[in-house]
Structure formats: C-alpha cells, structure tokens
Enzyme design. Sequence first.
Site, mmCIF file in Angstrom:
data_model
loop_
_atom_site.group_PDB
_atom_site.id
_atom_site.type_symbol
_atom_site.label_atom_id
_atom_site.label_comp_id
_atom_site.label_asym_id
_atom_site.label_seq_id
_atom_site.Cartn_x
_atom_site.Cartn_y
_atom_site.Cartn_z
ATOM 1 N N CYS A 145 5.759 5.514 13.330
ATOM 2 C CA CYS A 145 4.442 5.467 13.050
ATOM 3 C C CYS A 145 4.247 3.793 12.828
ATOM 4 O O CYS A 145 5.068 3.052 12.134
ATOM 5 C CB CYS A 145 4.088 5.944 11.666
ATOM 6 N N ASP A 172 6.631 3.074 6.481
ATOM 7 C CA ASP A 172 6.037 4.013 5.682
ATOM 8 C C ASP A 172 5.596 5.259 6.070
ATOM 9 O O ASP A 172 6.323 6.290 5.407
ATOM 10 C CB ASP A 172 4.319 3.286 5.344
ATOM 11 N N LYS A 212 10.486 -0.600 2.071
ATOM 12 C CA LYS A 212 10.359 -1.584 1.420
ATOM 13 C C LYS A 212 9.774 -1.376 -0.098
ATOM 14 O O LYS A 212 8.531 -1.479 -0.519
ATOM 15 C CB LYS A 212 9.149 -2.333 2.170
ATOM 16 N N ARG A 232 6.306 -2.228 -1.804
ATOM 17 C CA ARG A 232 5.234 -1.266 -1.880
ATOM 18 C C ARG A 232 5.087 -0.968 -3.301
ATOM 19 O O ARG A 232 3.956 -0.549 -3.865
ATOM 20 C CB ARG A 232 5.906 -0.182 -1.383
#
Length: 150
Positions: A39, A44, A81, A85
């Site tokens: 994605c 994520d 991350k 995040r």
Amino acid sequence: WLSALESTKWLQHLSVLLKSALLVVHAVDRDQRPVLVHCSDGWDRTPQIVALAKLLLDPYYRTTEGFQVLVEMEWLDFGHKFADRCGHGENSDDLNERCPVFLQWLDCVHQLQRQFPCSFEFNEAFLVKLVQHTYSCLFGTFLCNNAKER
C-alpha cells in the site's frame, strides 16, 4: 460521544482493514493464490493487512508467543515508523507524521478476539498493556523507526 467517534471514521477504518485482510485470506486459503500486499509507501496499511491476514490464517499467531513473533516480524523488523507515528522521535512536532496505525491494528485484533475469544491464547488485558507500552516510552521496543535505530 458516539457522534464524536463517528466523526473520526475510526470504525470505518477498522472495517476496511478487516475486509482487506479477508480478501487476502480468501485468496491464499480458498483460492490457493499467492498475494502481494503493498500500500502506497508500505509502512502503514501493508503491515496492518498482512499481520491481520496471518493472524486469521495461522492459529500459531493467536498464541502469546506467536503474537510476539508476529509483532516483531511484521512491525518491528519490517520497519514500521513507530517514532514518527507515535510521536516519540526527533520529528515529534510534525503532526502530519503522527498516525495511530499500530493502535488501529491492535483494535482490529481486539475486535476479532471479542468475536472469537476461544481462538486466542491471550486476552484483552494483554492488548491493553501492549497499547500502554507502545506510548509509555518505558521500553525501547516502540521508540524507533527501524531495527538499526533500536
């Protein structure tokens, strides 16, 4: 409270993640097809969908040990991350980088656990403790963006 929750679209995000994971599961298990999940940038949505699919496909990942392996493999080693995040890193002032991606995934796991409690070796308290320590900064596990930094 419910309208405030609705305005975040949190439940819609969880629904899309679970549906996406089911697409992967059906392709792999029912249709015996290989699947590639990637994605946009891959940090994520990719680990969310892949880790959910693995959880659904393999009961090992629903054990305490297996769940730990799954988090390490699909989130920590994959290079999610966490610092960016969760707002732990040097760029913690950049609100555009913050996003509760791991928390969304844990909520999806919680939803599955609520529906199929006998299929999981761990309980809700385990997930809550994991959420707390994702943001507590007591351990280095969720402080950095990759294995090298950790």
